[in-house]
Structures are given as C-alpha cells and as structure tokens.
Write a protein that holds these residues in place. Structure first.
Motif, short mmCIF file in Angstrom:
data_model
loop_
_atom_site.label_atom_id
_atom_site.label_comp_id
_atom_site.label_asym_id
_atom_site.label_seq_id
_atom_site.Cartn_x
_atom_site.Cartn_y
_atom_site.Cartn_z
N LEU A 143 -2.19 -3.04 16.78
CA LEU A 143 -1.09 -2.22 16.29
C LEU A 143 -0.41 -2.82 15.06
CD1 LEU A 143 0.76 0.23 16.53
CD2 LEU A 143 2.14 -1.08 18.16
N VAL A 144 -0.02 -4.05 15.11
CA VAL A 144 0.68 -4.67 13.98
C VAL A 144 -0.23 -4.70 12.75
CG1 VAL A 144 1.71 -6.81 13.12
CG2 VAL A 144 2.29 -5.96 15.41
N GLU A 145 -1.48 -5.04 12.94
CA GLU A 145 -2.44 -5.05 11.83
C GLU A 145 -2.56 -3.64 11.21
OE1 GLU A 145 -7.26 -5.65 11.31
OE2 GLU A 145 -6.28 -6.45 13.09
N ILE A 146 -2.65 -2.62 12.05
CA ILE A 146 -2.75 -1.24 11.57
C ILE A 146 -1.52 -0.87 10.75
CG2 ILE A 146 -2.72 1.18 12.32
CD1 ILE A 146 -4.49 0.22 14.74
N LEU A 147 -0.34 -1.21 11.25
CA LEU A 147 0.91 -0.88 10.55
C LEU A 147 1.00 -1.60 9.21
CD1 LEU A 147 3.44 -0.89 13.53
CD2 LEU A 147 2.22 1.06 12.50
N ARG A 148 0.58 -2.85 9.17
CA ARG A 148 0.63 -3.61 7.91
C ARG A 148 -0.33 -3.07 6.86
NH1 ARG A 148 1.38 -9.35 10.87
NH2 ARG A 148 3.66 -9.33 10.88
N PRO A 152 2.61 1.39 1.10
CA PRO A 152 4.03 1.70 0.96
C PRO A 152 4.31 3.15 0.55
CG PRO A 152 3.56 -0.41 -0.06
CD PRO A 152 2.23 0.20 0.34
N ASP A 153 3.45 3.74 -0.28
CA ASP A 153 3.71 5.13 -0.69
C ASP A 153 3.55 6.09 0.49
OD1 ASP A 153 0.89 4.53 -0.91
OD2 ASP A 153 0.63 6.42 -1.99
N ARG A 154 2.64 5.79 1.42
CA ARG A 154 2.52 6.64 2.62
C ARG A 154 3.74 6.46 3.51
NH1 ARG A 154 -1.60 6.62 7.70
NH2 ARG A 154 -0.83 8.57 8.60
N VAL A 155 4.24 5.25 3.64
CA VAL A 155 5.45 5.00 4.43
C VAL A 155 6.60 5.82 3.86
CG1 VAL A 155 7.17 3.26 5.08
CG2 VAL A 155 4.73 2.70 5.18
N GLN A 156 6.75 5.78 2.54
CA GLN A 156 7.84 6.54 1.92
C GLN A 156 7.68 8.03 2.14
OE1 GLN A 156 8.55 5.78 -2.24
NE2 GLN A 156 10.63 6.54 -2.06
#
Length: 170
Positions: A143-148, A152-156
């Motif tokens: 999970l943490v690896e996937i999130l990292r 950043p543009d998708r997060v935004q």
C-alpha cells in the motif's frame, strides 16, 4: 470570463449541477501525513472475523511508522479530524460499518478503500476513481509503495475532484 471559469471549476454534476461548492480541499499546500488511519482492531477481545483481518494486518504492517509520515493506529486521538485534514490519503477498511469513506472525503483526504467486493456509499453512482482509490486486499502489503508511486499531478486532480463531490457525503 475568468470568474465563470472559476465557478465552473467548483461545481458539481447531477441534480446540483451549477451549484458551487462551499469549500475546497486545499490542494496547494503539502500535507504532513502520507497515509492516515485510526480505528478499532479488537486485539483485547479477539474477534478473528472482525474486518476480515484487514485492520489487524494493516496495523501490523504500518503501525509505528510515523517517522515515515504514516499514521496507522488502534489508538483514539482527540486530534483525529485535524490529522485527517493533514493527510493526503486516508485508509478505508471494513469493520464497524464496512469502513467509513464519508469523513475522509468531507475533510479532503483521498480515500483508499481496501475491501474486496464491498462498495462504499456512492461508489456505483459517482466516478469514484476520480477522487478515491481502490486497492485489492492482496496488495495491502504494498500500500505505501503504491501511494508513493502516484504522480503529484494525479493527487492534485483527485483533491480537486473531492471538492466537487464532498457534499454528497454529508
């Protein structure tokens, strides 16, 4: 024209089309926590079927990693809401009502659902993939690896999408 474009960027689709949202999750500031989750795991009163073991597995994998900006805990905190507002992603696990997606969405925290074959509210109506993530249980250790790995543009884009749907969860 600029005012119309700004209004269009903060409107919702469907029955409330054209109505501006009253709040927007902050997208330009960094958030302290990469991942946040607090909840019951029932270690004191073992219930092997509670949460299908997902909460227990997540706590074993990610508990005690606050130095890595990961807050996964079975402890209650009076600062839970502030922590969630200051997190990029909030885990949604089954247990105590099949997981709660509402509060993360309202607080602008991208919900990360780890519940195979269980829908969260509005998932089959709204475009959940635009503002939330669904991770198969088999991938929980990563999970943490996937999130990292999420750009950043998708997060935004996901945070902006949260600003368009959060009122559906109130």
């Amino acid at each position: 024209a600029a005012a119309a474009a700004a209004a269009a960027a903060t409107t919702v689709a469907g029955p409330a089309a054209g109505r501006p949202t009253t709040s927007q999750p902050p997208t330009s500031r960094p958030r302290h926590w990469l991942l946040h989750w607090r909840g019951q795991v029932f270690f004191a009163q073992p219930q092997p079927n509670y949460s299908f073991g997902i909460r227990q597995q997540a706590l074993a994998l990610f508990g005690g990693r606050e130095g890595e900006r990961i807050l996964v805990s079975a402890d209650h905190s009076p600062d839970n809401t502030a922590e969630m507002r200051n997190a990029t992603y909030c885990a949604v696990f089954p247990g105590n009502g099949w997981g709660h997606v509402e509060l993360p969405v309202i607080l602008g925290c991208i919900p990360v659902v780890v519940m195979d074959s269980i829908l969260v509210p509005w998932e089959n109506v709204l475009h959940f993939e635009q503002f939330g993530l669904r991770i198969p249980r088999s991938q929980l250790p990563r999970l943490v690896e996937i999130l990292r790995e999420i750009p950043p543009d998708r997060v935004q884009r996901m945070q902006v999408a949260l600003s368009r749907v959060w009122e559906r969860f109130t």
